[in-house]
Design a protein around this motif. Structure first.
Motif, PDB file in Angstrom:
ATOM      1  N   UNK A   1       0.837  -1.194   0.000  1.00 40.73           N
ATOM      2  CA  UNK A   1       0.000   0.000   0.000  1.00 40.73           C
ATOM      3  C   UNK A   1       0.876   1.250   0.000  1.00 40.73           C
ATOM      4  N   UNK A   2       0.514   2.206  -0.839  1.00 35.30           N
ATOM      5  CA  UNK A   2       1.236   3.475  -0.850  1.00 35.30           C
ATOM      6  C   UNK A   2       0.929   4.257   0.423  1.00 35.30           C
ATOM      7  N   UNK A   3       1.936   4.963   0.932  1.00 37.83           N
ATOM      8  CA  UNK A   3       1.745   5.768   2.126  1.00 37.83           C
ATOM      9  C   UNK A   3       1.543   7.225   1.733  1.00 37.83           C
ATOM     10  N   UNK A   4       0.419   7.791   2.138  1.00 38.08           N
ATOM     11  CA  UNK A   4       0.081   9.162   1.793  1.00 38.08           C
ATOM     12  C   UNK A   4       0.010  10.015   3.065  1.00 38.08           C
ATOM     13  N   UNK A   5       0.812  11.061   3.092  1.00 45.24           N
ATOM     14  CA  UNK A   5       0.796  12.009   4.205  1.00 45.24           C
ATOM     15  C   UNK A   5      -0.156  13.142   3.849  1.00 45.24           C
ATOM     16  N   UNK A   6      -1.329  13.162   4.457  1.00 47.07           N
ATOM     17  CA  UNK A   6      -2.347  14.156   4.127  1.00 47.07           C
ATOM     18  C   UNK A   6      -1.931  15.531   4.652  1.00 47.07           C
ATOM     19  N   UNK A   7      -1.830  16.498   3.753  1.00 47.08           N
ATOM     20  CA  UNK A   7      -1.356  17.834   4.142  1.00 47.08           C
ATOM     21  C   UNK A   7      -2.375  18.939   3.897  1.00 47.08           C
ATOM     22  N   UNK A   8      -3.507  18.608   3.321  1.00 49.85           N
ATOM     23  CA  UNK A   8      -4.468  19.676   3.046  1.00 49.85           C
ATOM     24  C   UNK A   8      -5.841  19.146   2.666  1.00 49.85           C
ATOM     25  N   UNK A   9      -6.840  20.043   2.819  1.00 51.03           N
ATOM     26  CA  UNK A   9      -8.231  19.709   2.523  1.00 51.03           C
ATOM     27  C   UNK A   9      -8.834  20.848   1.706  1.00 51.03           C
ATOM     28  N   UNK A  10      -9.741  20.496   0.809  1.00 50.27           N
ATOM     29  CA  UNK A  10     -10.315  21.495  -0.089  1.00 50.27           C
ATOM     30  C   UNK A  10     -11.343  22.380   0.608  1.00 50.27           C
ATOM     31  N   UNK A  11     -12.080  21.818   1.555  1.00 48.36           N
ATOM     32  CA  UNK A  11     -13.174  22.550   2.186  1.00 48.36           C
ATOM     33  C   UNK A  11     -12.714  23.293   3.431  1.00 48.36           C
ATOM     34  N   UNK A  12     -13.135  24.534   3.574  1.00 48.29           N
ATOM     35  CA  UNK A  12     -12.869  25.312   4.780  1.00 48.29           C
ATOM     36  C   UNK A  12     -14.197  25.586   5.498  1.00 48.29           C
ATOM     37  N   UNK A  13     -14.124  25.652   6.827  1.00 40.35           N
ATOM     38  CA  UNK A  13     -15.348  25.807   7.611  1.00 40.35           C
ATOM     39  C   UNK A  13     -15.280  27.056   8.481  1.00 40.35           C
ATOM     40  N   UNK A  14     -16.458  27.568   8.799  1.00 42.82           N
ATOM     41  CA  UNK A  14     -16.572  28.672   9.749  1.00 42.82           C
ATOM     42  C   UNK A  14     -16.498  28.090  11.153  1.00 42.82           C
ATOM     43  N   UNK A  15     -15.415  28.386  11.879  1.00 44.97           N
ATOM     44  CA  UNK A  15     -15.160  27.765  13.176  1.00 44.97           C
ATOM     45  C   UNK A  15     -15.033  28.830  14.261  1.00 44.97           C
ATOM     46  N   UNK A  91      -7.961  10.236  -1.718  1.00 45.90           N
ATOM     47  CA  UNK A  91      -9.226   9.507  -1.775  1.00 45.90           C
ATOM     48  C   UNK A  91      -9.518   9.048  -3.200  1.00 45.90           C
ATOM     49  N   UNK A  92      -9.335   9.931  -4.167  1.00 48.74           N
ATOM     50  CA  UNK A  92      -9.623   9.592  -5.561  1.00 48.74           C
ATOM     51  C   UNK A  92      -8.646   8.546  -6.084  1.00 48.74           C
ATOM     52  N   UNK A  93      -7.347   8.712  -5.773  1.00 45.58           N
ATOM     53  CA  UNK A  93      -6.330   7.769  -6.246  1.00 45.58           C
ATOM     54  C   UNK A  93      -6.533   6.377  -5.677  1.00 45.58           C
ATOM     55  N   UNK A  94      -7.105   6.300  -4.464  1.00 49.92           N
ATOM     56  CA  UNK A  94      -7.276   5.005  -3.808  1.00 49.92           C
ATOM     57  C   UNK A  94      -8.342   4.139  -4.471  1.00 49.92           C
ATOM     58  N   UNK A  95      -9.112   4.716  -5.363  1.00 43.95           N
ATOM     59  CA  UNK A  95     -10.111   3.933  -6.073  1.00 43.95           C
ATOM     60  C   UNK A  95      -9.465   2.981  -7.069  1.00 43.95           C
ATOM     61  N   UNK A  96      -8.175   3.241  -7.372  1.00 42.45           N
ATOM     62  CA  UNK A  96      -7.411   2.361  -8.265  1.00 42.45           C
ATOM     63  C   UNK A  96      -6.234   1.705  -7.541  1.00 42.45           C
ATOM     64  N   UNK A  97      -5.539   2.479  -6.708  1.00 49.48           N
ATOM     65  CA  UNK A  97      -4.370   1.973  -5.998  1.00 49.48           C
ATOM     66  C   UNK A  97      -4.538   2.184  -4.496  1.00 49.48           C
ATOM     67  N   UNK A  98      -4.445   1.122  -3.741  1.00 47.87           N
ATOM     68  CA  UNK A  98      -4.632   1.183  -2.294  1.00 47.87           C
ATOM     69  C   UNK A  98      -3.564   2.059  -1.641  1.00 47.87           C
ATOM     70  N   UNK A  99      -3.969   2.786  -0.612  1.00 47.99           N
ATOM     71  CA  UNK A  99      -3.024   3.625   0.122  1.00 47.99           C
ATOM     72  C   UNK A  99      -3.399   3.640   1.593  1.00 47.99           C
ATOM     73  N   UNK A 100      -2.465   4.104   2.414  1.00 44.96           N
ATOM     74  CA  UNK A 100      -2.732   4.253   3.836  1.00 44.96           C
ATOM     75  C   UNK A 100      -2.245   5.611   4.293  1.00 44.96           C
ATOM     76  N   UNK A 101      -2.926   6.168   5.296  1.00 46.51           N
ATOM     77  CA  UNK A 101      -2.555   7.471   5.850  1.00 46.51           C
ATOM     78  C   UNK A 101      -2.699   7.407   7.359  1.00 46.51           C
TER      79      UNK A 101
END
Length: 228
Positions: A1-15, A91-101
């Protein structure tokens, strides 16, 4: 499984921070609590009241400190061998190639929950959400925590793949509990989450544990009027 370090998100929220409850946030106009609080709620709801409503602080236990150290070490090792990615791309890439984060942030403003998943496996045919715990016993409180992560992931992504929640013995590869996140499981955890919101809104009472063993080992014992 590919290792993916998540560094960002597209959605921002009012917090915003809640004006009187420590750790509670107001996100998109609704109270939002950390999913990890479900573990504490299952142990003793009154702990939540003492710590977050009354603001009582206690030193970290040796077990808490040790757990944090192991968690940090695993995170640093993971980062060394992983590639950076946004959450959406992984998330999108994992539909073809498995990954872990690791330390994957999930949030569901609709349900008022948020938190960091210890480890997530995103495979073409399924999603496996893992929470690391000391020991090998699947308590109701720890199972609820994983179920809430599953709910938040499902709500956040709309992903239609099968979702599984799992508990793993900290520092090992031993998955000692795993279940499919079915509609029945989802309904159960939503009921518990609704109760949590009722606690913070004042419509439900904080119920102290009746287990004297929990009281004896509780770090809030000296501050609790219900301590046995």
């Amino acid at each position: 499984m590919k290792q993916k370090n998540i560094i960002g998100y597209a959605t921002e929220y009012d917090i915003k921070e809640h004006p009187s409850i420590k750790g509670l946030q107001i996100i998109e106009g609704k109270n939002n609590f950390p999913i990890s609080w479900l573990n504490q709620q299952g142990y003793c709801e009154y702990q939540l009241y003492l710590q977050y409503m009354k603001g009582i602080e206690t030193p970290a236990t040796p077990e808490m400190t040790h757990g944090s150290e192991i968690h940090h070490q695993l995170e640093e090792i993971f980062k060394q061998d992983s590639e950076q990615s946004t959450f959406e791309d992984a998330l999108e890439a994992s539909k073809k190639d498995a990954s872990m984060s690791r330390e994957c942030f999930v949030i569901a403003p609709e349900y008022g929950i948020r938190g960091y998943i210890d480890e997530i496996w995103m495979k073409p045919d399924e999603i496996v959400i893992i929470d690391d715990k000391p020991g090998r016993t699947p308590y109701q409180s720890t199972m609820n925590q994983v179920r809430a992560y599953c709910l938040a992931f499902k709500d956040m992504t709309g992903d239609e793949r099968k979702i599984k929640g799992a508990l793993r013995e900290r520092g090992t590869n031993n998955l000692f509990w795993i279940e499919v996140f079915t509609p029945d499981v989802e309904n159960e955890i939503r009921f518990t989450i609704d109760r949590m919101h009722g606690l913070f809104e004042g419509s439900k009472p904080f119920i102290p544990t009746k287990n004297h063993r929990k009281c004896n080992s509780c770090r809030f014992k000296s501050k609790c009027e219900h301590a046995k």
